[in-house]
Motif scaffolding. Sequence first.
Motif, mmCIF file in Angstrom:
data_model
loop_
_atom_site.group_PDB
_atom_site.id
_atom_site.type_symbol
_atom_site.label_atom_id
_atom_site.label_comp_id
_atom_site.label_asym_id
_atom_site.label_seq_id
_atom_site.Cartn_x
_atom_site.Cartn_y
_atom_site.Cartn_z
ATOM 1 N N ASP A 82 95.123 127.481 27.588
ATOM 2 C CA ASP A 82 94.369 128.095 26.489
ATOM 3 C C ASP A 82 93.419 127.094 25.838
ATOM 4 O O ASP A 82 92.538 127.465 25.086
ATOM 5 C CB ASP A 82 95.290 128.777 25.476
ATOM 6 C CG ASP A 82 95.892 127.809 24.489
ATOM 7 O OD1 ASP A 82 95.699 126.595 24.636
ATOM 8 O OD2 ASP A 82 96.541 128.279 23.551
ATOM 9 N N HIS A 125 87.385 132.109 26.797
ATOM 10 C CA HIS A 125 88.349 132.737 27.709
ATOM 11 C C HIS A 125 87.746 133.186 29.041
ATOM 12 O O HIS A 125 88.192 132.761 30.106
ATOM 13 C CB HIS A 125 89.008 133.918 26.979
ATOM 14 C CG HIS A 125 89.987 134.676 27.817
ATOM 15 N ND1 HIS A 125 89.615 135.657 28.705
ATOM 16 C CD2 HIS A 125 91.321 134.569 27.923
ATOM 17 C CE1 HIS A 125 90.690 136.139 29.304
ATOM 18 N NE2 HIS A 125 91.739 135.510 28.852
ATOM 19 N N ASP A 133 91.896 134.958 21.728
ATOM 20 C CA ASP A 133 93.058 134.989 22.602
ATOM 21 C C ASP A 133 94.206 135.807 22.025
ATOM 22 O O ASP A 133 95.155 136.122 22.735
ATOM 23 C CB ASP A 133 93.555 133.563 22.871
ATOM 24 C CG ASP A 133 92.591 132.796 23.750
ATOM 25 O OD1 ASP A 133 91.924 133.433 24.581
ATOM 26 O OD2 ASP A 133 92.507 131.569 23.607
#
Lengths: 452, 452
Positions: free
Chosen positions: A135, A150, A332
């Motif tokens: 991440d 992302h 996210d």
Amino acid sequence: MHLNVLSQAVPSPLFEGLWRHPDDRSATGYRTMSHWTSVARKLEAACVDALFFADIHGVYDVYGGSAAASVRHAHQVPAIDPVLLLPALAAATEQLGFAVTYSTSYHAPYQCARVFSTLDHLTDGRVGWNIVTSDLRLAASTGLGTYIPHDERYDRADEYVEVVRALWERSWDAGAVRHDAAADVFTDPAAVRAVTHQGRWFTVDAAHQCEPSPQRTPVIYQAGASDRGTTFAARHAEVVFVTLNSAKRGAETVARLRRRAEEHGRGPDALRILQGMPVLLGRTDEEARERAEQFTALSSPGGLLAKWCGWVGVDLAAHPDDTPIAEILTEDGRSVVGFLASAAPDRAWTVGDVRDFIATPRRPHRFDRLMLFGTPEQVADRMEEYVEVAGVDGFNLFPCPPSSGIDDICDLLVPELQRRGLFRKAYDPAETTLRERYFGAGRRDYLGASER
Amino acid sequence: MHLNVLSQAVPSPLFEGLWRHPDDRSATGYRTMSHWTSVARKLEAACVDALFFADIHGVYDVYGGSAAASVRHAHQVPAIDPVLLLPALAAATEQLGFAVTYSTSYHAPYQCARVFSTLDHLTDGRVGWNIVTSDLRLAASTGLGTYIPHDERYDRADEYVEVVRALWERSWDAGAVRHDAAADVFTDPAAVRAVTHQGRWFTVDAAHQCEPSPQRTPVIYQAGASDRGTTFAARHAEVVFVTLNSAKRGAETVARLRRRAEEHGRGPDALRILQGMPVLLGRTDEEARERAEQFTALSSPGGLLAKWCGWVGVDLAAHPDDTPIAEILTEDGRSVVGFLASAAPDRAWTVGDVRDFIATPRRPHRFDRLMLFGTPEQVADRMEEYVEVAGVDGFNLFPCPPSSGIDDICDLLVPELQRRGLFRKAYDPAETTLRERYFGAGRRDYLGASER
């Protein structure tokens, strides 16, 4: 049915606070070879497909704006590097497969290709690679990478996989290694070529450093749940982890995944889809309930908050309790809204609600919805339902508690599945690699193989 | 006396063409756990200090402008990642140390710190790190790094070591891990802190991911021979590899190294200096001579050229034979002139001379000058001379041939050294870590430890 068992080389894999369980062996064992060797041997005796290692780089420091809660509750810290365990575990076993998480963001593709070729050699073709893009919130603090949004991460990962596949599949011909002493030819240079790649993210112009290993390309695992992650899985993955909220509603997710793979030109049999779930077993209803009580009592609210906030990237301690959660979630974390909504559709979740929901130790409703919970018979029934109704090919099981939960899977659950004819009683000796374990002996038409 | 045995996870470690030796086990064994396990057990039975793995990233493609010669003669290709062997080898042994080459140019310091903490945990404190900066000519082709001039590489490595030392030594206090179940405290957060570093090359602002391992900092090995490399060794290294041309002339090099370490504020006992040399043994003069003949016959001229040209960065096939060699050497190859000059001081070396010198298989003069060659008694005599005259603390031995040479060291040479009282007959059980093996039980005042 395929069974993976998931763990992590940390003191309390997956379940915050459970290192305090009286039967725990992970709290000190996680950093010893003997602990992992006995885990691997236990799983092999139960004919499990593979031991799967989750991993993380860095220390989560979102909750409370510091790493204190993660450190205190051993939420993924300390954590040793699981990649280093695999050759020793393969040496201690003969058939068990191993899969390990390895990030496309923190290692160069040339290095990744070499690591997995080495693992595939040393495990005799029993290795899988769980591709994660990471991440990257921790990338800056660890100096391991830079933040990338992302979807762009997945574009980069597409290119990454293209490079490593080329190194594994196209750099060395089969039979390139000659061992021809008379001609003084170890390897035929005409059968080895540089992989020449100049892309947006990566540049390589070198031959692979390893001769072909039993599988060449490790079995590719992936767990991306976002739309872009699903596309990535449809394109590259062989084993896909899903987290279906129910067997019935999950059927469409499973069908869509298979469809997406076909849209990418892959066969209807290209994916093995495994439902990921915690499993908490008791010999009887009463024992199962007692263990659920114990699990609840040993869970650490602070650890759960550290985990959730790190995962979602939002500090629940930094906002007034009445802030609507949807307002503060980052890119996210959006999928979390759906998850919470499914837990209580009518509720307008606030920061306070979420914190209480995450941190309240006693959440008995979780034990039937999000966990494989109960007697071996009850759990086997639910697993059958997931296979029949949702159409999954097997499970990625999270043993709960982390140590004795492994024994319970092997000693209670697997025999019940075997009794029902749902799970192998012995490894098929014709299946010599992890890929063959999933797709059958002789199966060679995995992605990339056709490039040769 | 300290003895390391050097190898590499390649088919023909160090000696080009020797995979063709009738007793060879490396050509296929190099990529199997069982091969390395038997090597490690053999060395442990002989009470050797450590098994040391050289390593390289990429494929040398200098000679002839391609990788063909390297590939054909298995010159460091194929090559698996040796780091992955160590935990399994530690599991197969109890006392043997392990050291591995790991480049500061190809891995981020946060990752390096985690890898070696993991290795130190899994080997119970038996690990050493051979710091190399990598010559980086291969960095561009593998995409692993970018070219940095020689001295600047060492500046960068200085900063690198500063960061990893801080992660190992200062991030976690001793006793930080509490295992206090009643208080729900796995680790005391007050005893763990982020390493905050913002330098020219690296930025880190995170706690180390691993709890303190038995040694914390692995034993630091280094082999830099240049002036800048020597400064680096004097500053950081605990075990230094040297390649002295003779015991007599080497004395000054050894003394200078110890002096340099003292100039950097380290004690007179701070370094263990090991002379690196090939060793080729025979039970009798005649057997030794026969084996020398065999070695010469099995050496591959093409492999030797691939190795030398890759090492020096100059393609001997790309220049007219009468070109003076000094004209075409790159920065990294300058030291070669001195080496050649010492081999034949009166000669004005041309490209043709050097090529013939490198590639001529029959070079009997080499066996006494640059190799520990002869009967165990003769070799032990020379080793004694190196210890007494040059003042080295031991040896880094290159077994020749690569497979049976290990047996010869263990079965012929070590017993002779033991008979003379020069080498241990058993490991000292009080020396539980590799650092203690080199510096004595209880030795804790290594570099960095004082920072706590």
